[in-house]
Design a protein around this motif. Structure first.
Motif, mmCIF file in Angstrom:
data_model
loop_
_atom_site.group_PDB
_atom_site.id
_atom_site.type_symbol
_atom_site.label_atom_id
_atom_site.label_comp_id
_atom_site.label_asym_id
_atom_site.label_seq_id
_atom_site.Cartn_x
_atom_site.Cartn_y
_atom_site.Cartn_z
ATOM 1 N N LEU A 128 11.435 9.044 -2.418
ATOM 2 C CA LEU A 128 10.853 7.811 -1.883
ATOM 3 C C LEU A 128 11.198 7.713 -0.408
ATOM 4 O O LEU A 128 12.371 7.729 -0.032
ATOM 5 C CB LEU A 128 11.396 6.591 -2.630
ATOM 6 N N LEU A 129 10.178 7.616 0.448
ATOM 7 C CA LEU A 129 10.355 7.544 1.888
ATOM 8 C C LEU A 129 10.053 6.122 2.361
ATOM 9 O O LEU A 129 8.977 5.588 2.077
ATOM 10 C CB LEU A 129 9.421 8.530 2.587
ATOM 11 N N ILE A 130 10.998 5.511 3.091
ATOM 12 C CA ILE A 130 10.856 4.125 3.543
ATOM 13 C C ILE A 130 10.833 4.122 5.065
ATOM 14 O O ILE A 130 11.800 4.527 5.715
ATOM 15 C CB ILE A 130 12.012 3.245 3.030
ATOM 16 N N THR A 131 9.730 3.661 5.630
ATOM 17 C CA THR A 131 9.532 3.758 7.076
ATOM 18 C C THR A 131 10.187 2.600 7.824
ATOM 19 O O THR A 131 10.655 1.624 7.238
ATOM 20 C CB THR A 131 8.027 3.826 7.396
ATOM 21 N N THR B 251 3.999 2.971 9.806
ATOM 22 C CA THR B 251 3.246 3.046 8.553
ATOM 23 C C THR B 251 3.716 4.276 7.776
ATOM 24 O O THR B 251 4.512 5.079 8.277
ATOM 25 C CB THR B 251 1.733 3.153 8.793
ATOM 26 N N HIS B 252 3.182 4.413 6.566
ATOM 27 C CA HIS B 252 3.530 5.565 5.727
ATOM 28 C C HIS B 252 3.235 6.880 6.439
ATOM 29 O O HIS B 252 3.861 7.905 6.171
ATOM 30 C CB HIS B 252 2.736 5.502 4.422
ATOM 31 N N ASP B 253 2.283 6.853 7.388
ATOM 32 C CA ASP B 253 1.834 8.071 8.046
ATOM 33 C C ASP B 253 2.902 8.666 8.962
ATOM 34 O O ASP B 253 2.809 9.836 9.350
ATOM 35 C CB ASP B 253 0.570 7.770 8.861
ATOM 36 N N PHE C 16 0.845 -1.190 0.000
ATOM 37 C CA PHE C 16 0.000 0.000 0.000
ATOM 38 C C PHE C 16 0.882 1.242 0.000
ATOM 39 O O PHE C 16 1.853 1.314 0.742
ATOM 40 C CB PHE C 16 -0.898 0.017 1.233
ATOM 41 N N TYR C 17 0.530 2.216 -0.828
ATOM 42 C CA TYR C 17 1.340 3.426 -0.913
ATOM 43 C C TYR C 17 0.465 4.658 -1.115
ATOM 44 O O TYR C 17 -0.712 4.567 -1.479
ATOM 45 C CB TYR C 17 2.347 3.320 -2.063
ATOM 46 N N LYS C 18 1.055 5.817 -0.871
ATOM 47 C CA LYS C 18 0.415 7.098 -1.156
ATOM 48 C C LYS C 18 1.437 8.029 -1.788
ATOM 49 O O LYS C 18 2.632 7.954 -1.488
ATOM 50 C CB LYS C 18 -0.134 7.745 0.120
ATOM 51 N N ARG C 19 0.955 8.910 -2.663
ATOM 52 C CA ARG C 19 1.813 9.915 -3.301
ATOM 53 C C ARG C 19 1.281 11.301 -2.961
ATOM 54 O O ARG C 19 0.081 11.532 -2.886
ATOM 55 C CB ARG C 19 1.826 9.707 -4.820
ATOM 56 N N PHE C 20 2.217 12.221 -2.775
ATOM 57 C CA PHE C 20 1.882 13.591 -2.395
ATOM 58 C C PHE C 20 2.677 14.557 -3.269
ATOM 59 O O PHE C 20 3.851 14.317 -3.567
ATOM 60 C CB PHE C 20 2.233 13.853 -0.927
ATOM 61 N N GLY C 21 2.037 15.668 -3.631
ATOM 62 C CA GLY C 21 2.725 16.699 -4.391
ATOM 63 C C GLY C 21 2.933 16.318 -5.845
ATOM 64 O O GLY C 21 2.617 15.213 -6.283
ATOM 65 N N HIS C 22 3.461 17.269 -6.609
ATOM 66 C CA HIS C 22 3.755 17.059 -8.030
ATOM 67 C C HIS C 22 5.075 17.742 -8.342
ATOM 68 O O HIS C 22 5.365 18.822 -7.845
ATOM 69 C CB HIS C 22 2.653 17.646 -8.916
ATOM 70 N N CYS D 148 6.591 9.793 -2.412
ATOM 71 C CA CYS D 148 5.852 8.536 -2.284
ATOM 72 C C CYS D 148 6.295 7.861 -0.989
ATOM 73 O O CYS D 148 7.495 7.722 -0.726
ATOM 74 C CB CYS D 148 6.117 7.614 -3.471
ATOM 75 N N CYS D 149 5.328 7.475 -0.165
ATOM 76 C CA CYS D 149 5.626 6.701 1.035
ATOM 77 C C CYS D 149 4.676 5.513 1.090
ATOM 78 O O CYS D 149 3.607 5.532 0.482
ATOM 79 C CB CYS D 149 5.525 7.558 2.297
ATOM 80 N N PHE D 150 5.064 4.470 1.810
ATOM 81 C CA PHE D 150 4.295 3.224 1.739
ATOM 82 C C PHE D 150 4.421 2.443 3.043
ATOM 83 O O PHE D 150 5.275 2.736 3.891
ATOM 84 C CB PHE D 150 4.788 2.379 0.563
ATOM 85 N N ASP D 151 3.547 1.462 3.192
ATOM 86 C CA ASP D 151 3.613 0.543 4.322
ATOM 87 C C ASP D 151 4.466 -0.653 3.922
ATOM 88 O O ASP D 151 4.176 -1.315 2.919
ATOM 89 C CB ASP D 151 2.214 0.044 4.704
#
Length: 301
Positions: free
Chosen positions: A26-29, A34-36, A14-20, A80-83
Motif C-alpha cells: 500500500l503506497l500513501i502519497t 496524487t497516486h501517480d 479514488f484508487y488504482k491497483r497494479f500487478g498481481h 495499491c495507491c490512491f489519492d
C-alpha cells in the motif's frame, strides 16, 4: 472508476491497483500529490504498464488467463495507491477539521478492507508517511512492514529550513496560477539541482520533467484551496504519542526510514530522530536526493 467509500463522513477515495501477487504493498502519497507520484515504485515493484482491470473484467478472463494469474498470485507483488482526501479524484471535504492524519489513516484502512487485503507492506511519503505511522499504530496487525520516506513529525517539524531560497520558493508557490508556473516551482522543490541539470540524450532532466509536470498538473488540476488548507492542517496537527510509538516499535514488523540528504522540505534531522525513537525495529537509510528521492533514486528506494 475504482472508488472506496470511507467511513469518515462519506468521503470517497479514488484508487488504482497494479500487478498481481500474494505480496501486497500500500503506497500513501504526500501533500498535494496524487497516486501517480508513485509511478517509479509501481513500475519497479510490479513491472506493470497499466492499472489492473476491474473485478467485472476479471470474471470474463478465460481458464488460460486464470492459470497465469494463479501463478502470479504465488510469485508476484500487487500494489495499491490512491489519492488522499483533498486531492485528485478523491472527495474534497470543505471543513478543515475533516483533515487529520488519523482520519486519513482511517481512509487507508477502509481501502484495505474494501479491496480485501488482510495485511500489507505500508509505504508512505512525506505527509503519507505521517498517515502511515498513524495506520501502523491503529492496526499494527494489518502491517507487514513500514517504510517512511522523507518523513518528519508534525507541527514545527513540518516547517522547512527558512532561508532565501525557501522564501523565494514559497512566494512563487502561492502566486502560481498556471500549470507552467507551478511546474517550475515544484521542480526546484522536489529535486536536487544536479539531478535536474543532468542530460538525458539532448535534453536536461529539467526540460523533460517540466513537460511531464505541466501535463500532469493540467490533467489533475491545481489543488483546491480547501484541499490544500485541509492537508496542511493535517500535517501541522500531526503528532505521534509515546504510546503510539511504543505500539509500532513493539509490533514485530521491520521499519525503514528513508530520506534524501538534500531534502529542503522535510528536514533530515527530524527523520533521524524518529528513526531513533523506533529503534531497534527501525533502520535509517540516507540517499543522495531531494524531497522526491523516490524519483531521483528509484532503484535504491
Amino acid at each position: 472508476m475504482p472508488f472506496c467509500d470511507s467511513s469518515e463522513n462519506g468521503t470517497r477515495i479514488f484508487y488504482k491497483r497494479f500487478g498481481h501477487g500474494s505480496t501486497k504493498v500500500l503506497l500513501i502519497t504526500g501533500l498535494a500529490g496524487t497516486h501517480d507520484s508513485w509511478r517509479p515504485q509501481v513500475k519497479g515493484l510490479t513491472r506493470a504498464a497499466g492499472a489492473n482491470v476491474d473485478d467485472d473484467a476479471v470474471a470474463a478472463v478465460g481458464d488460460e488467463g486464470l492459470d497465469v494469474r494463479d501463478r502470479e498470485a504465488q510469485e508476484g507483488i500487487e500494489v495499491c495507491c490512491f489519492d488522499n482526501r483533498g486531492m485528485g479524484r478523491s472527495s474534497v471535504p470543505t471543513n478543515r477539521a475533516e483533515y487529520t492524519t488519523s482520519i486519513m489513516a482511517k481512509d487507508a484502512l477502509a481501502l484495505l478492507d474494501h479491496i480485501g487485503w488482510k495485511k500489507a507492506h505500508v509505504f508512505g511519503h512525506s505527509m503519507g508517511a505521517m498517515i502511515a505511522c498513524k495506520l501502523a499504530a491503529m492496526v499494527p496487525d494489518r502491517v507487514c512492514s513500514l517504510a517512511l520516506l522523507n518523513v518528519t513529525g508534525g507541527g514545527f517539524e513540518c516547517l522547512p529550513k527558512i532561508d532565501r531560497q525557501m522564501i523565494s520558493l514559497a512566494y512563487r508557490f502561492f502566486r502560481a496560477k498556471t500549470p507552467e508556473q507551478r511546474a517550475i516551482v515544484d521542480l526546484e522543490t522536489h529535486y536536487t539541482k544536479g539531478f535536474l541539470d543532468e542530460y538525458v540524450g539532448s535534453c536536461t532532466r529539467r526540460d523533460i520533467l517540466y513537460q511531464d509536470y505541466v501535463k500532469a498538473i493540467s490533467s489533475s488540476g491545481l489543488q483546491s484551496n480547501c484541499g490544500f488548507e485541509g492537508q496542511v492542517n493535517a500535517c501541522w496537527n500531526h503528532k505521534m504519542t509515546s504510546k503510539e510509538l511504543d505500539t509500532i516499535r513493539s509490533s514485530g514488523f521491520l521499519i525503514s526510514v528513508v530520506h534524501g540528504r538534500y531534502d529542503i522540505i522535510a528536514q533530515l534531522d527530524h527523520a533521524r530522530r524518529l528513526a531513533e525513537k523506533l529503534q531497534p525495529a527501525a533502520r535509517m537509510v540516507e540517499l543522495h536526493g531531494g524531497h522526491l528521492v523516490s524519483h531521483e533514486r528509484p532503484d535504491e528506494v
